[in-house]
Motif scaffolding. Structure first.
Motif, PDB file in Angstrom:
ATOM      1  N   ALA A  86       0.833  -1.209   0.000  1.00 15.30           N
ATOM      2  CA  ALA A  86       0.000   0.000   0.000  1.00 15.30           C
ATOM      3  C   ALA A  86       0.867   1.258   0.000  1.00 15.30           C
ATOM      4  N   VAL A  87       1.938   1.242   0.814  1.00 15.58           N
ATOM      5  CA  VAL A  87       2.845   2.389   0.867  1.00 15.58           C
ATOM      6  C   VAL A  87       3.570   2.571  -0.464  1.00 15.58           C
ATOM      7  N   GLY A  88       4.038   1.464  -1.038  1.00 14.41           N
ATOM      8  CA  GLY A  88       4.758   1.546  -2.309  1.00 14.41           C
ATOM      9  C   GLY A  88       3.906   2.098  -3.423  1.00 14.41           C
ATOM     10  N   VAL A  89       2.651   1.619  -3.499  1.00 16.05           N
ATOM     11  CA  VAL A  89       1.739   2.117  -4.538  1.00 16.05           C
ATOM     12  C   VAL A  89       1.450   3.605  -4.309  1.00 16.05           C
ATOM     13  N   ALA A  90       1.227   3.967  -3.047  1.00 22.31           N
ATOM     14  CA  ALA A  90       0.900   5.362  -2.736  1.00 22.31           C
ATOM     15  C   ALA A  90       2.062   6.304  -3.050  1.00 22.31           C
ATOM     16  N   ALA A  91       3.294   5.786  -2.902  1.00 26.11           N
ATOM     17  CA  ALA A  91       4.471   6.621  -3.174  1.00 26.11           C
ATOM     18  C   ALA A  91       4.565   7.037  -4.632  1.00 26.11           C
ATOM     19  N   SER A  92       3.817   6.380  -5.513  1.00 26.74           N
ATOM     20  CA  SER A  92       3.871   6.730  -6.935  1.00 26.74           C
ATOM     21  C   SER A  92       3.369   8.138  -7.204  1.00 26.74           C
ATOM     22  N   VAL A  93       2.645   8.725  -6.250  1.00 29.38           N
ATOM     23  CA  VAL A  93       2.143  10.081  -6.439  1.00 29.38           C
ATOM     24  C   VAL A  93       3.278  11.099  -6.428  1.00 29.38           C
ATOM     25  N   VAL A  94       4.392  10.758  -5.773  1.00 28.05           N
ATOM     26  CA  VAL A  94       5.516  11.708  -5.693  1.00 28.05           C
ATOM     27  C   VAL A  94       6.135  11.945  -7.070  1.00 28.05           C
ATOM     28  N   PRO A  95       6.567  10.904  -7.819  1.00 33.35           N
ATOM     29  CA  PRO A  95       7.120  11.182  -9.155  1.00 33.35           C
ATOM     30  C   PRO A  95       6.112  11.809 -10.100  1.00 33.35           C
ATOM     31  N   LEU A  96       4.825  11.491  -9.951  1.00 37.09           N
ATOM     32  CA  LEU A  96       3.814  12.095 -10.820  1.00 37.09           C
ATOM     33  C   LEU A  96       3.776  13.611 -10.620  1.00 37.09           C
ATOM     34  N   VAL A  97       3.727  14.051  -9.357  1.00 36.92           N
ATOM     35  CA  VAL A  97       3.669  15.488  -9.070  1.00 36.92           C
ATOM     36  C   VAL A  97       4.995  16.157  -9.422  1.00 36.92           C
ATOM     37  N   GLU A  98       6.109  15.463  -9.173  1.00 40.44           N
ATOM     38  CA  GLU A  98       7.413  16.028  -9.538  1.00 40.44           C
ATOM     39  C   GLU A  98       7.473  16.290 -11.039  1.00 40.44           C
ATOM     40  N   LEU A  99       6.937  15.363 -11.846  1.00 38.22           N
ATOM     41  CA  LEU A  99       6.924  15.541 -13.297  1.00 38.22           C
ATOM     42  C   LEU A  99       6.052  16.742 -13.678  1.00 38.22           C
ATOM     43  N   ASP A 100       4.918  16.879 -13.020  1.00 40.09           N
ATOM     44  CA  ASP A 100       4.039  18.013 -13.318  1.00 40.09           C
ATOM     45  C   ASP A 100       4.717  19.337 -12.960  1.00 40.09           C
ATOM     46  N   LYS A 101       5.407  19.380 -11.815  1.00 41.40           N
ATOM     47  CA  LYS A 101       6.128  20.598 -11.427  1.00 41.40           C
ATOM     48  C   LYS A 101       7.216  20.924 -12.438  1.00 41.40           C
ATOM     49  N   LEU A 102       7.923  19.886 -12.901  1.00 41.03           N
ATOM     50  CA  LEU A 102       9.005  20.088 -13.865  1.00 41.03           C
ATOM     51  C   LEU A 102       8.459  20.648 -15.175  1.00 41.03           C
ATOM     52  N   LEU A 103       7.357  20.077 -15.657  1.00 46.93           N
ATOM     53  CA  LEU A 103       6.769  20.550 -16.910  1.00 46.93           C
ATOM     54  C   LEU A 103       6.205  21.963 -16.750  1.00 46.93           C
ATOM     55  N   THR A 104       5.642  22.262 -15.587  1.00 42.79           N
ATOM     56  CA  THR A 104       5.117  23.607 -15.333  1.00 42.79           C
ATOM     57  C   THR A 104       6.230  24.639 -15.359  1.00 42.79           C
ATOM     58  N   ALA A 105       7.361  24.313 -14.711  1.00 36.20           N
ATOM     59  CA  ALA A 105       8.507  25.232 -14.697  1.00 36.20           C
ATOM     60  C   ALA A 105       9.068  25.425 -16.096  1.00 36.20           C
ATOM     61  N   TRP A 106       9.155  24.335 -16.865  1.00 33.18           N
ATOM     62  CA  TRP A 106       9.654  24.418 -18.237  1.00 33.18           C
ATOM     63  C   TRP A 106       8.751  25.292 -19.096  1.00 33.18           C
ATOM     64  N   SER A 107       7.440  25.123 -18.937  1.00 33.96           N
ATOM     65  CA  SER A 107       6.482  25.921 -19.700  1.00 33.96           C
ATOM     66  C   SER A 107       6.579  27.396 -19.333  1.00 33.96           C
ATOM     67  N   ALA A 108       6.775  27.687 -18.035  1.00 34.73           N
ATOM     68  CA  ALA A 108       6.894  29.084 -17.600  1.00 34.73           C
ATOM     69  C   ALA A 108       8.151  29.726 -18.172  1.00 34.73           C
ATOM     70  N   ARG A 109       9.265  29.004 -18.165  1.00 38.10           N
ATOM     71  CA  ARG A 109      10.510  29.543 -18.722  1.00 38.10           C
ATOM     72  C   ARG A 109      10.367  29.797 -20.224  1.00 38.10           C
ATOM     73  N   ARG A 110       9.703  28.883 -20.895  1.00 43.56           N
ATOM     74  CA  ARG A 110       9.500  29.040 -22.338  1.00 43.56           C
ATOM     75  C   ARG A 110       8.641  30.270 -22.629  1.00 43.56           C
ATOM     76  N   GLY A 111       7.615  30.463 -21.782  1.00 40.86           N
ATOM     77  CA  GLY A 111       6.756  31.630 -21.965  1.00 40.86           C
ATOM     78  C   GLY A 111       7.509  32.926 -21.740  1.00 40.86           C
ATOM     79  N   ARG A 112       8.413  32.956 -20.746  1.00 38.41           N
ATOM     80  CA  ARG A 112       9.200  34.166 -20.485  1.00 38.41           C
ATOM     81  C   ARG A 112      10.152  34.467 -21.641  1.00 38.41           C
ATOM     82  N   ARG A 113      10.719  33.405 -22.252  1.00 36.01           N
ATOM     83  CA  ARG A 113      11.624  33.632 -23.382  1.00 36.01           C
ATOM     84  C   ARG A 113      10.865  34.245 -24.564  1.00 36.01           C
ATOM     85  N   ARG A 114       9.665  33.756 -24.805  1.00 32.98           N
ATOM     86  CA  ARG A 114       8.872  34.289 -25.906  1.00 32.98           C
ATOM     87  C   ARG A 114       8.477  35.737 -25.652  1.00 32.98           C
ATOM     88  N   ALA A 115       8.214  36.047 -24.348  1.00 36.68           N
ATOM     89  CA  ALA A 115       7.836  37.420 -24.012  1.00 36.68           C
ATOM     90  C   ALA A 115       9.017  38.365 -24.183  1.00 36.68           C
TER      91      ALA A 115
END
Length: 591
Positions: free
Chosen positions: A562-591
């Motif tokens: 149960a703990v191992g399965v639940a821990a999968s939420v950490v890499p999922l959110v980390e990936l979302d944070k990484l993509l969000t930061a990448w998108s923000a940087r890309r938007g600033r470059r275009r601006a």
């Protein structure tokens, strides 16, 4: 006074601040005098009458005479404040500007008690900002004398040049020079009266009075105000000074503090009165200083700033400031110098009258909003995950994965302590480097909704898989269908709870990786998480607690799964944070 004001202050775009006592120390000291013929310097610190009045050549004047003495005497008598002594200790009572004039007169040997005894006050016209002066009539020998003090340009206009236009011009130039040095300048006027003492002092009573001289009063900026104004600028907040002082004085202080740059654009109250609302609307974005303004001008300034879409914080301390305080998004009353009316009209009270405290409140407001957003994401993710589990089981024709008691337990163990503990998160680095939050932005923005769906969807899919897997294995082992269902529900409850425990750490920051955060940076969350984990393990491991939510014992292997399965939420959110930061940087470059 009003809790929502803290959140609103975090999104403020303009702070309109008084000068005296808020941006400056409100420690008034007379530093310069001018009698229309010559300039004089005044030394000494504090309120004790120790110090010298010296000529430009450096000679001390023990007993000033002529217009210089009358200037000091007018400042002493035309005065509603006092300076009380207990031995060598001086205690000011009243307005600091007036107390400074009493202190300066004391340095010339003029004692307030003896002078008031010799020249009893008969009539008083109190100071009003729209009038620009105050006046009083005193009984003297051989007849009553009118004394006045106020804005130099106002007194010079009312009193005339006394038959000496050159002296009149010298006083004008001296007032400009003092103001350019950052001093608050007051003019003094004296007029012997003939005939009966008037019941009320009228404006025409000052006609023909002699402007005896000027007093230049320094009120140094607070050192912390410089840092606070610079911090506001970095946070995308514009600071506007609104003061009753002379425009040159106001510009000098504003420049020293950093408001409006080295040469701030200033507008006076008289200029403001000639402007229509539409003209003021076009002007307010460019103005850093409003000088010689009356309280009603504050209301006009506030309305035009709000009309431009600004989130306005307005400070005030007087009774007449109440309309502007009520009209602004955040009315800030002074706690020390403010009137009861101003405090009642405000949204928050500044306990120390210090501008730096407003900046600290802006930071706190942004932290509060960010933490509310984190708690909202945390709660919605868990609730959405449970909801999807229930809906999926109904659509698939499966038994419900959680009983009613287990849903209540899930809400208790994941929400009773954990959500509150997230509000203790400290401000993230760079929080005050971001521009103010747009007023239209709500808590449920795209980032929160996307992450809620991602986390809730993963929680639901993984928990339903565990529910089906544990149920099938229990039935294959020959367990009773009812026992198999209870065990599967226990496994689902544990998985969902552990998902939320991991999600609590994910929610400590909406943008930063959980791996760069100090695990003990929020000790309240650490204690809450430890308590929640012990409660969850207890309710599935201790026979005495199993009846509470109808659980069944799980092996350590099953708990580990149960703990191992639940821990999968950490890499999922980390990936979302990484993509969000990448998108923000890309938007600033275009601006």
């Amino acid at each position: 006074r009003k809790l929502p004001a803290v959140e609103t202050l975090g999104s403020a775009t303009v702070v309109c601040s008084d000068k005296t006592g808020t941006l400056t120390r409100n420690e008034m000291t007379v530093r310069a005098l001018h009698d229309g013929s010559a300039a004089y310097a005044v030394s000494g610190e504090g309120y004790a009458p120790t110090g010298d009045i010296t000529t430009q050549a450096g000679y001390g004047l023990a007993r000033p005479e002529g217009d210089l003495r009358l200037t000091l005497l007018a400042g002493l008598l035309c005065n509603e404040s006092s300076l009380e002594f207990d031995g060598a200790q001086a205690t000011p009572k009243g307005d600091p500007t007036e107390v400074a004039l009493i202190t300066a007169a004391g340095k010339a040997g003029l004692d307030q008690d003896s002078q008031h005894a010799q020249a009893k006050r008969l009539v008083l016209l109190p100071f009003e900002s729209d009038r620009g002066y105050m006046a009083s009539v005193h009984a003297e020998d051989p007849g009553p004398v009118l004394y006045a003090k106020g804005a130099p340009e106002r007194l010079l206009e009312l009193c005339g040049d006394d038959g000496d236009p050159e002296r009149h011009q010298r006083l004008h130039r001296a007032a400009e020079d003092m103001a350019a040095r950052g001093m608050r300048v007051l003019g003094m006027a004296v007029k012997p009266l003939s005939g009966p003492v008037p019941e009320h002092i009228r404006e025409e009573d000052l006609h023909g009075a002699r402007v005896t001289g000027l007093a230049g009063i320094i009120d140094p900026p607070r050192p912390e105000s410089v840092d606070a104004v610079a911090g506001c600028a970095r946070a995308g907040i514009r600071t506007v000074m609104i003061t009753g002082d002379h425009v040159v004085t106001a510009k000098a202080i504003a420049s020293a503090i950093g408001i409006g740059g080295p040469n701030p654009h200033a507008v006076t109250g008289r200029e403001l009165e000639r402007l229509s609302d539409d003209e003021l609307y076009e002007l307010v974005p460019r103005v850093g200083v409003f000088a010689r303004v009356a309280p009603e001008h504050k209301l006009r300034i506030t309305r035009q700033l709000m009309r431009r879409g600004e989130i306005v914080a307005m400070t005030g301390d007087g009774v007449n400031d109440a309309p502007a305080l009520r009209a602004a998004h955040i009315g800030v009353a002074m706690g020390v110098a403010g009137t009861d009316v101003a405090r009642e009209a405000s949204d928050m009270i500044l306990a120390d009258d210090n501008f730096a405290t407003i900046f600290a409140a802006v930071e706190e407001g942004r932290i509060v909003y960010e933490n509310i957003k984190k708690v909202t994401l945390y709660l919605l993710s868990g609730g959405f995950g449970v909801l999807l589990c229930i809906v999926a089981s109904v659509l698939l024709g499966w038994p419900l994965p959680l009983s009613a008691a287990q849903i209540l337990w899930f809400n208790f163990v994941t929400s009773a302590l954990m959500d509150v503990s997230l509000t203790f998160e400290r401000g993230e680095p760079g929080l005050l480097e971001r521009p103010p939050r747009p007023p239209s932005e709500g808590l449920l923005d795209a980032q929160v909704l996307r992450r809620m769906v991602l986390v809730g969807g993963l929680m639901s899919a993984a928990s339903m898989w565990l529910f089906q897997d544990v149920s099938a294995r229990a039935l294959a082992a020959g367990a009773d269908p009812g026992d198999a269902l209870d065990k599967a529900r226990t496994m689902t409850l544990c998985a969902l709870a552990f998902f939320q425990f991991f999600q609590a750490f994910n929610s400590r920051s909406l943008t930063r990786s959980v791996f760069v955060l100090n695990p003990l940076g929020n000790p309240v969350l650490f204690v809450a998480l430890g308590t929640a984990v012990l409660l969850q393990l207890g309710v599935v491991s201790l026979p005495a607690l199993e009846w509470v939510v109808d659980t069944r014992p799980l092996t350590w292997a099953e708990l580990g799964l149960a703990v191992g399965v639940a821990a999968s939420v950490v890499p999922l959110v980390e990936l979302d944070k990484l993509l969000t930061a990448w998108s923000a940087r890309r938007g600033r470059r275009r601006a």
